[in-house]
Design a protein around this motif. Structure first.
Motif, PDB file in Angstrom:
ATOM      1  N   GLY A 306       0.841  -1.205   0.000  1.00  0.00           N
ATOM      2  CA  GLY A 306       0.000   0.000   0.000  1.00  0.00           C
ATOM      3  C   GLY A 306       0.867   1.242   0.000  1.00  0.00           C
ATOM      4  O   GLY A 306       2.077   1.183  -0.270  1.00  0.00           O
ATOM      5  N   GLU A 307       0.273   2.374   0.322  1.00  0.00           N
ATOM      6  CA  GLU A 307       1.024   3.630   0.301  1.00  0.00           C
ATOM      7  C   GLU A 307       1.743   3.866   1.622  1.00  0.00           C
ATOM      8  O   GLU A 307       2.969   3.846   1.715  1.00  0.00           O
ATOM      9  N   GLN A 308       0.972   4.088   2.662  1.00  0.00           N
ATOM     10  CA  GLN A 308       1.516   4.368   3.992  1.00  0.00           C
ATOM     11  C   GLN A 308       0.406   4.104   5.001  1.00  0.00           C
ATOM     12  O   GLN A 308      -0.775   4.126   4.630  1.00  0.00           O
ATOM     13  N   PRO A 309       0.736   3.858   6.268  1.00  0.00           N
ATOM     14  CA  PRO A 309      -0.334   3.656   7.249  1.00  0.00           C
ATOM     15  C   PRO A 309      -1.204   4.902   7.357  1.00  0.00           C
ATOM     16  O   PRO A 309      -0.725   6.017   7.184  1.00  0.00           O
ATOM     17  N   GLY A 310      -2.477   4.698   7.641  1.00  0.00           N
ATOM     18  CA  GLY A 310      -3.381   5.812   7.885  1.00  0.00           C
ATOM     19  C   GLY A 310      -3.495   6.060   9.383  1.00  0.00           C
ATOM     20  O   GLY A 310      -2.738   5.476  10.187  1.00  0.00           O
ATOM     21  N   GLU A 313      -4.149   2.817  11.377  1.00  0.00           N
ATOM     22  CA  GLU A 313      -3.001   1.911  11.311  1.00  0.00           C
ATOM     23  C   GLU A 313      -1.874   2.436  12.194  1.00  0.00           C
ATOM     24  O   GLU A 313      -1.179   1.665  12.868  1.00  0.00           O
ATOM     25  N   PRO A 319      -0.884  -2.775   9.354  1.00  0.00           N
ATOM     26  CA  PRO A 319      -1.291  -2.198   8.074  1.00  0.00           C
ATOM     27  C   PRO A 319      -2.735  -2.554   7.716  1.00  0.00           C
ATOM     28  O   PRO A 319      -3.227  -3.626   8.083  1.00  0.00           O
ATOM     29  N   PHE A 320      -3.388  -1.648   7.030  1.00  0.00           N
ATOM     30  CA  PHE A 320      -4.716  -1.881   6.452  1.00  0.00           C
ATOM     31  C   PHE A 320      -5.734  -2.421   7.454  1.00  0.00           C
ATOM     32  O   PHE A 320      -6.303  -3.495   7.266  1.00  0.00           O
ATOM     33  N   ASN A 346       3.458  -1.637   3.375  1.00  0.00           N
ATOM     34  CA  ASN A 346       3.325  -0.308   2.771  1.00  0.00           C
ATOM     35  C   ASN A 346       4.659   0.174   2.221  1.00  0.00           C
ATOM     36  O   ASN A 346       5.715  -0.196   2.743  1.00  0.00           O
ATOM     37  N   HIS A 428      -5.482   1.867  -5.473  1.00  0.00           N
ATOM     38  CA  HIS A 428      -5.464   1.779  -4.011  1.00  0.00           C
ATOM     39  C   HIS A 428      -6.907   1.694  -3.508  1.00  0.00           C
ATOM     40  O   HIS A 428      -7.789   2.371  -4.059  1.00  0.00           O
TER      41      HIS A 428
HETATM   42  N1  URA Z   1      -3.616   2.929   3.276  1.00  0.00           N
HETATM   43  C1  URA Z   1      -2.442   2.328   3.003  1.00  0.00           C
HETATM   44  O1  URA Z   1      -1.861   2.515   1.952  1.00  0.00           O
HETATM   45  N2  URA Z   1      -1.942   1.513   3.916  1.00  0.00           N
HETATM   46  C2  URA Z   1      -2.516   1.260   5.068  1.00  0.00           C
HETATM   47  O2  URA Z   1      -1.962   0.499   5.841  1.00  0.00           O
HETATM   48  C3  URA Z   1      -3.747   1.881   5.315  1.00  0.00           C
HETATM   49  C4  URA Z   1      -4.288   2.742   4.416  1.00  0.00           C
END
Ligand code: URA
Length: 461
Positions: A306-310, A313, A319-320, A346, A428
């Motif tokens: 994914g991109e990065q933790p939100g 997260e 993650p996710f 991520n 995404h």
């Molecule tokens: N979006 C992401 O790209 N990664 C996550 O872990 C949560 C949301």
């Protein structure tokens, strides 16, 4: 009609004194004509003295004084009258400046903003060139501001270049610093300023060395550095070539970080994860709660990136798990791909956000942050060696391919990676949360991508 003639277009003190005196005698804004000595409307030569100030108490909010000091530098000929009208209003209603719906307040604030921006441009884009004079070297710069900002901008240069001798030339005024005194002179023309000299070479080398390809944002560059200023800046001659090379340099940076990963070979996943918990490779660790490392079986045949933790997260350290994660879970289930058999991670391991009140609003990681974090994703992939790695969205794809790619161009098929694995690219899950038109169809397309990825993973088994 009362006429006030100010000594200069940015004569704040003159305006203040006159406005104060006029307000104390109750002069209406419509009764006052404001002029600048030497301007076309000045038919009388020498500036008239300000009307004598009657004694009396007079105070205005400090914010108005700050606003007026900026507005006075605006090129709009109505600025003096508008400020006086505001002053009269403030005498009746001291909180009048807080009324943002008032067209006068709105107009004055817009003018102040334009002036601040002009001063910033002068600070950022003015370039000195060295000339030999009888007293030694002098650095001369030519600049064409939009407003009357030279006097307001000059103290910055005095501080910054205190020990140098320099001159700044503009069409209406010039200023000259000799290490002790700032003197003023008449306006100049572009031909009065030197063009091209050894200082340029130094600038160009410096600029090329600080140019970071991973940070290139052409739109932002143009917004911040309008082409109008480029002609005075030697380093801008380099920009087209640097931009052209940026993609190649980012790929080279990616390749270099891949080689370095070899240094960590032999470490277990636990050891790498433990190290990542203390990562300071970019600044994102400073505001995030914790590193959110990937998770899942180490013999997974599919790694999702994914991109990065939100926000959620970041708090959970997994993650996710937030809204995008829940949608991802549903789509995986619909596609018949069990999440617990995949590894999910991520491209960037810390949450990047902007604080707005109590909320933390997601901010996209930049190229530098993605490049710095590639260190970890490369190690995860080296340890797991999955036959299939899936980029969820543009940031993940940029991390995997080491360059900016277009999702629509790569979606729906496999792409060979240098280490022999295969990469797939899809959207995404948060894109599906944002999309307005045809959300169901987009969701179905995503599920179909996941189905094909599941089938391909089986084929590669
Ligand atoms: N979006 C992401 O790209 N990664 C996550 O872990 C949560 C949301």
């Amino acid at each position: 009609m009362r006429t006030v003639r100010l000594a200069a277009p940015d004569d704040f003190e003159g305006w203040r004194e006159a406005a104060r005196a006029l307000a104390l005698v109750g002069a209406a804004p419509s009764e006052v004509l404001w002029e600048v000595a030497g301007a076309e409307t000045d038919l009388f030569g020498a500036p008239a003295p300000a009307p004598p100030a009657p004694a009396g108490l007079f105070s205005v909010p400090r914010a108005f004084v700050a606003l007026a000091e900026q507005v006075i530098c605006h090129r709009d000929p109505e600025r003096f009258a508008l400020l006086y009208a505001m002053l009269v209003k403030l005498r009746e209603r001291p909180d009048a400046l807080d009324d943002k719906a008032d067209p006068l307040v709105h107009r004055l604030e817009g003018m102040a903003r334009a002036v601040r921006r002009d001063i910033h441009k002068m600070h950022a884009f003015l370039r000195f060139r060295e000339v030999e004079t009888e007293e030694g070297p002098r650095f001369v710069a030519w600049f064409e501001p939009d407003h009357h900002v030279l006097r307001a901008a000059a103290p910055f240069f005095v501080q910054r270049f205190a020990t140098m001798h320099w001159s700044i030339l503009t069409p209406e005024l010039s200023v000259h610093w000799d290490g002790e005194t700032l003197a003023e002179g008449p306006g100049a023309s572009r031909a009065d300023a030197p063009d091209g000299d050894p200082v340029e070479a130094v600038w160009k080398t410096y600029y090329a060395s600080i140019f970071n390809p991973a940070r290139v944002k052409v739109g932002a560059m143009l917004r911040e550095m309008p082409k109008k200023y480029w002609k005075n800046m030697p380093e801008t001659a380099l920009v087209p070539a640097l931009l052209k090379g940026a993609q190649a340099r980012e790929s080279a940076m990616a390749a270099a970080s891949a080689v370095k990963v070899g240094d960590n070979v032999g470490k277990s996943w636990d050891a790498v994860r433990a190290e990542a918990m203390h990562c300071t490779r970019c600044d994102l660790y400073k505001c995030a709660t914790q590193t959110v490392f990937g998770e899942g079986p180490l013999d997974a045949r599919i790694v999702f990136v994914g991109e990065q933790p939100g926000d959620q997260e970041d708090l959970a350290g997994k993650p996710f798990v937030g809204p995008a994660g829940q949608l991802f879970d549903r789509a995986l289930a619909d596609a018949g791909v069990p999440r617990e058999r995949t590894y999910v991670t991520n491209a960037v391991k810390h949450f990047k956000f902007e604080r707005r009140g109590k909320r933390r609003i997601h901010e996209k990681p930049n190229g530098g942050e993605i490049a710095a974090c590639r260190w970890w994703i490369q190690q995860e992939l080296a340890l797991i060696r999955p036959p299939l790695v899936v980029a969820l969205g543009a940031t993940a794809a940029r991390s995997l391919f080491g360059k900016v790619v277009t999702i629509s161009a790569l979606r729906g098929k496999g792409h060979k990676l240098p280490d022999g694995g295969e990469a797939w690219v899809t959207v995404h899950p948060s894109f599906l949360l944002r999309v307005r038109d045809d959300r169901e169809a987009e969701y179905e397309r995503f599920v179909e991508d996941l189905r094909r990825i599941g089938r391909r993973a089986k084929d590669l088994a």
